[in-house]
Design an enzyme around this catalytic site. Sequence first.
Site, PDB file in Angstrom:
ATOM      1  N   LYS A  70       0.840  -1.189   0.000  1.00  0.00           N
ATOM      2  CA  LYS A  70       0.000   0.000   0.000  1.00  0.00           C
ATOM      3  C   LYS A  70       0.878   1.243   0.000  1.00  0.00           C
ATOM      4  O   LYS A  70       1.878   1.312   0.704  1.00  0.00           O
ATOM      5  CB  LYS A  70      -0.901   0.012   1.242  1.00  0.00           C
ATOM      6  CG  LYS A  70      -2.119  -0.879   1.128  1.00  0.00           C
ATOM      7  CD  LYS A  70      -3.061  -0.656   2.293  1.00  0.00           C
ATOM      8  CE  LYS A  70      -4.343  -1.467   2.128  1.00  0.00           C
ATOM      9  NZ  LYS A  70      -5.289  -1.256   3.245  1.00  0.00           N
ATOM     10  N   GLU A 127     -19.369  -8.969   8.897  1.00  0.00           N
ATOM     11  CA  GLU A 127     -20.469  -8.332   9.630  1.00  0.00           C
ATOM     12  C   GLU A 127     -21.442  -9.345  10.211  1.00  0.00           C
ATOM     13  O   GLU A 127     -21.947  -9.163  11.333  1.00  0.00           O
ATOM     14  CB  GLU A 127     -21.206  -7.365   8.703  1.00  0.00           C
ATOM     15  CG  GLU A 127     -20.389  -6.161   8.272  1.00  0.00           C
ATOM     16  CD  GLU A 127     -19.540  -6.408   7.035  1.00  0.00           C
ATOM     17  OE1 GLU A 127     -18.850  -5.474   6.579  1.00  0.00           O
ATOM     18  OE2 GLU A 127     -19.560  -7.554   6.522  1.00  0.00           O
ATOM     19  N   ARG A 152     -25.687  -6.064   5.739  1.00  0.00           N
ATOM     20  CA  ARG A 152     -25.135  -7.375   5.408  1.00  0.00           C
ATOM     21  C   ARG A 152     -25.418  -8.405   6.500  1.00  0.00           C
ATOM     22  O   ARG A 152     -25.232  -9.598   6.292  1.00  0.00           O
ATOM     23  CB  ARG A 152     -23.622  -7.259   5.191  1.00  0.00           C
ATOM     24  CG  ARG A 152     -23.227  -6.119   4.284  1.00  0.00           C
ATOM     25  CD  ARG A 152     -21.774  -6.167   3.916  1.00  0.00           C
ATOM     26  NE  ARG A 152     -21.558  -7.086   2.802  1.00  0.00           N
ATOM     27  CZ  ARG A 152     -20.372  -7.358   2.284  1.00  0.00           C
ATOM     28  NH1 ARG A 152     -19.291  -6.817   2.798  1.00  0.00           N
ATOM     29  NH2 ARG A 152     -20.249  -8.192   1.276  1.00  0.00           N
TER      30      ARG A 152
END
Length: 638
Positions: free
Chosen positions: A282, A368, A396
């Site tokens: 990243k 989730e 979700r």
Amino acid sequence: MSTTAYPLLETVNDPADLRRLSRPELKRLADELRAFVLDSVSKTGGHLSSNLGTVELTVALHSVFDTPRDRLVWDVGHQTYPHKILTGRRERMGTLRQLGGVSGFPQRAESEYDTFGTAHSSTSISAALGMALAAKRRGDERYSVAIIGDGAMTAGMAFEALNNAGVADCKLLVILNDNDMSISPPVGALNRYLAQLMSGQFYAAAKNVGKTVLRPVPPLLELAKRLEQQAKGMVVPATLFEKFGFNYIGPIDGHDLDSLIPTLENIKELKGPQFLHVVTKKGQGYKLAEADPVAYHGPSRFDPKIGLVKPATPPRQTFTQVFGQWLCDMAAHDERLVGITPAMREGSGMVEFERRFPERYYDVGIAEQHAVTFAAGMACEGVKPVVAIYSTFLQRAYDQLIHDVALQNLPVVFALDRAGLVGADGATHAGAYDIAFVRCVPNLAMACPADERECRQLLSTAFAQDNPVAVRYPRGSGAGVAPLPGLDALPYGKGEIRRTRSGALRPAGLPRIAILAFGTLLYPALEAAEQLDATVANMRWVKPLDTALLLQLATEHDALVTLEEGCIQGGAGSAVLEALAAAEVQCPVLQLGLPDVFIEHGDPAKLLSLQGLDARGIAASVRTRFGAVALSVSERAA
């Protein structure tokens, strides 16, 4: 945006242009593309670290695959700026995440190269598998490629898709973009060669020939299998992906085009589902982002030469910060409290909580559904879980919310951040539906604080209950009402009157109006009420609804206006209508909220204004609806 600093990049208007470039030119293109991304995002804001990390992978994919005929499905999609730049949207990147501009995520309506709309995680493998099998049904030889990050691989949906894909004979490639682990020493020239060899026809043919020749001699066949496994173990890590039925290749350096391109070319010739493991960094190529990829995950505008600078004047405290401070204070007060997040520690304001109470902090990854049922299990044992979750992500886990928490009436607190419109992230992240889908569930309550002070107080109220309670609050700051110290709660299920109409100031032609505000739209409601001489109620609770206050207002006024930053259908206004009908009270009601459309990205204040949810819009809607009220009503109101 001028591209004079990018001589090679400005010649690439679609991937067909890119495929005409030589390998050295592709490397130059990647360097220009990375510089362009940095320059562009520094001017508009947006996701940076992840996009700097996918430059070479994006170049390699569009170089090898025949896009858009071959399908690329980017998981989450916040790392697709290089993809957008290479697929005809370079000149529009200055409009990124702005009203009417380029979306920060893939959108099918925006480009044929955005083959699947994403923004929530862990959907790519399922979508790409569906595309691959649909192509097979039509006899189409195109490839489907899912690019998924190591974080998104923690979600159950990704593994459900792998389980299905492993037995599907189709042209599917799953690329694991692993940007969390460092590149190990074997990732170099030798590893590059072996990875290419294993992905090539020679290795695949050798396996098949060996099995054919040795099949009549079972002991030798078994020995060959063991030798093959041992040989592969020297090249690639032991992996469960092969157990799912994939041919695993890698890990390879995701920033090395000399490794990526030949490997992808070899993979295209293989049969059955393939799994390529690439390792990226990243913030690659921008030292500040490499050193702190979290800070540069989604920065606002900044000077790339200087980097992120703290503002001279501290910004107003956000609702997220209010929640984070409350969580720490309540944890210090009540040792039963635990904090749970599905991989949103920073976004949900839990950094300090983790530091102070590490043994009571649970990050369950991008999962989730698991987060909600995990909280339910804890609540069964006398623990008091607080689940910090974005409104859009609670969608979700709706089955778990109903079946595992509400049905058993377990005391779980849901801190719903990013409720309402979220601005630049757009429709995929808008918390527009939580009021509607929460209030219809038995046992489950919902509070809507009007400002930062009420947010802290209503969190305390929620924590004190023996039933599940959701507290919804928006992204960013509100009216700037500073929270009070302490953990004082507000009355459960009770609202208040914030403004009482004077009567003498009521505009001609308007009946007596009462505005019922749910949440932070209380403040534009108060401003509009000055023009309308309307009563304003801060309702605070959608469920339980303060019916006593509602019926009082309905009795004392000629018309009611409900106001919410959520969908109108099934929302707080619907709750008001249902309560009036149950009480057999007839009173005109104007429902103001979010319309039955997906609202795209843009400045939050502008978006609210366009939906008529600022003070001017509220007053105009009231005048439009009630300005021509029959004279007899007006006389009765006088």
